[in-house]
Design a protein around this motif. Structure first.
Motif, short mmCIF file in Angstrom:
data_model
loop_
_atom_site.label_atom_id
_atom_site.label_comp_id
_atom_site.label_asym_id
_atom_site.label_seq_id
_atom_site.Cartn_x
_atom_site.Cartn_y
_atom_site.Cartn_z
N LEU A 10 -5.72 7.78 -10.23
CA LEU A 10 -6.03 8.81 -9.61
C LEU A 10 -7.58 9.37 -9.98
N GLY A 70 -10.25 7.90 -7.87
CA GLY A 70 -10.22 8.47 -6.40
C GLY A 70 -10.62 9.91 -6.09
N TYR A 117 0.65 -1.03 -11.05
CA TYR A 117 -0.44 -0.37 -12.00
C TYR A 117 -0.55 -0.98 -13.55
N ALA A 155 1.57 6.76 -6.74
CA ALA A 155 0.35 7.75 -7.09
C ALA A 155 0.89 9.15 -6.89
N THR A 156 1.33 9.41 -5.77
CA THR A 156 1.63 10.74 -5.37
C THR A 156 2.72 11.39 -6.45
N ARG A 200 2.23 1.86 -3.55
CA ARG A 200 1.16 2.22 -4.46
C ARG A 200 1.04 3.77 -4.30
N ALA A 201 0.92 4.02 -2.79
CA ALA A 201 0.80 5.42 -2.65
C ALA A 201 1.89 6.49 -3.09
N ARG A 202 3.07 5.88 -2.97
CA ARG A 202 4.25 6.74 -3.28
C ARG A 202 4.18 6.77 -4.90
N ASN A 227 -11.37 11.63 -2.37
CA ASN A 227 -10.75 12.73 -2.03
C ASN A 227 -11.47 13.87 -1.56
N ALA A 283 0.93 -1.35 0.21
CA ALA A 283 -0.05 0.01 0.15
C ALA A 283 0.89 1.44 -0.23
N GLY A 284 2.01 1.18 0.73
CA GLY A 284 2.83 2.34 0.64
C GLY A 284 3.52 2.40 -0.63
#
Length: 210
Positions: A74, A77, A64, A29-30, A25-27, A81, A22-23
């Protein structure tokens, strides 16, 4: 005993692996969002996303699949958000027709302002089939929300005389599109508050009985 201990170790590792995934994936995406905002979709490569995220390009593909899939995630989501569920509840709880439309205008501004960079990137990826389909799905979802909103106004006898439900949905659909938001805030330099007040007043004028 060894099998039992091994099973325990696997159970202990599983949450850690999920947290690490999850970390990652989040990095990714950011990093992608930052680069899309800085360079645009076309000029952003998977390699640059990987470098910004501190992972390998293979990791981006594994998580991805494609650059377009990162953008699709993105876009998917956006409502989360913008606290979509909370806004739906607030709009549904508002019984005054004008205030209901003004609340919808505030929600529209919220979702568009928090998603401006993603939306700009999606506009730059207009030729990507996955993005085209996702935007079409988002448009259908927005129209469904407007149909529910207008149906509630019609049930309360608040619609402008002679205005059909279908035409009212059409008007609201055109007015709440991203194009007008970007024209107001980017091309004309309006603030989000300027846009919200204008949109709310316009929805009231176009949909409700005088």
């Amino acid at each position: 005993m060894a099998d039992r201990h091994g099973s325990n170790r696997r159970r202990y590792r599983s949450p850690l692996r999920a947290e690490q995934a999850a970390g990652t994936r989040a990095r990714i995406a950011t990093a992608a969002l930052e680069l899309f905002a800085e360079r645009g979709f076309t000029a952003t490569s998977v390699a640059s996303i990987a470098k910004r995220a501190g992972v390998s390009a293979q990791s981006v593909y594994a998580v991805y699949g494609t650059k377009g899939a990162v953008l699709a995630a993105l876009l998917a989501g956006l409502e989360d958000n913008a606290d979509a569920n909370g806004w739906r509840e607030r709009i549904a709880a508002e019984h005054d027709p004008a205030r209901k439309l003004e609340a919808f205008a505030r929600w529209t501004t919220t979702i568009l302002s928090t998603s401006k960079d993603v939306i700009a990137a999606a506009n730059g990826a207009a030729g990507d089939p996955a993005i085209v389909e996702l935007r079409a799905e988002a448009d259908r979802h927005r129209r469904q929300a407007l149909e529910a909103l207008v149906a509630a106004l019609d049930a309360g006898g608040a619609l402008r005389p002679g205005l059909s439900v279908g035409r009212a949905v059409d008007r609201a659909w055109m007015l709440t599109g991203v194009e007008l938001y970007l024209a107001a805030t980017t091309s004309c330099g309006w603030t989000d508050l300027d846009y919200t007040e204008w949109l709310g007043a316009l929805l009231v004028d176009q949909l409700l009985a005088p």
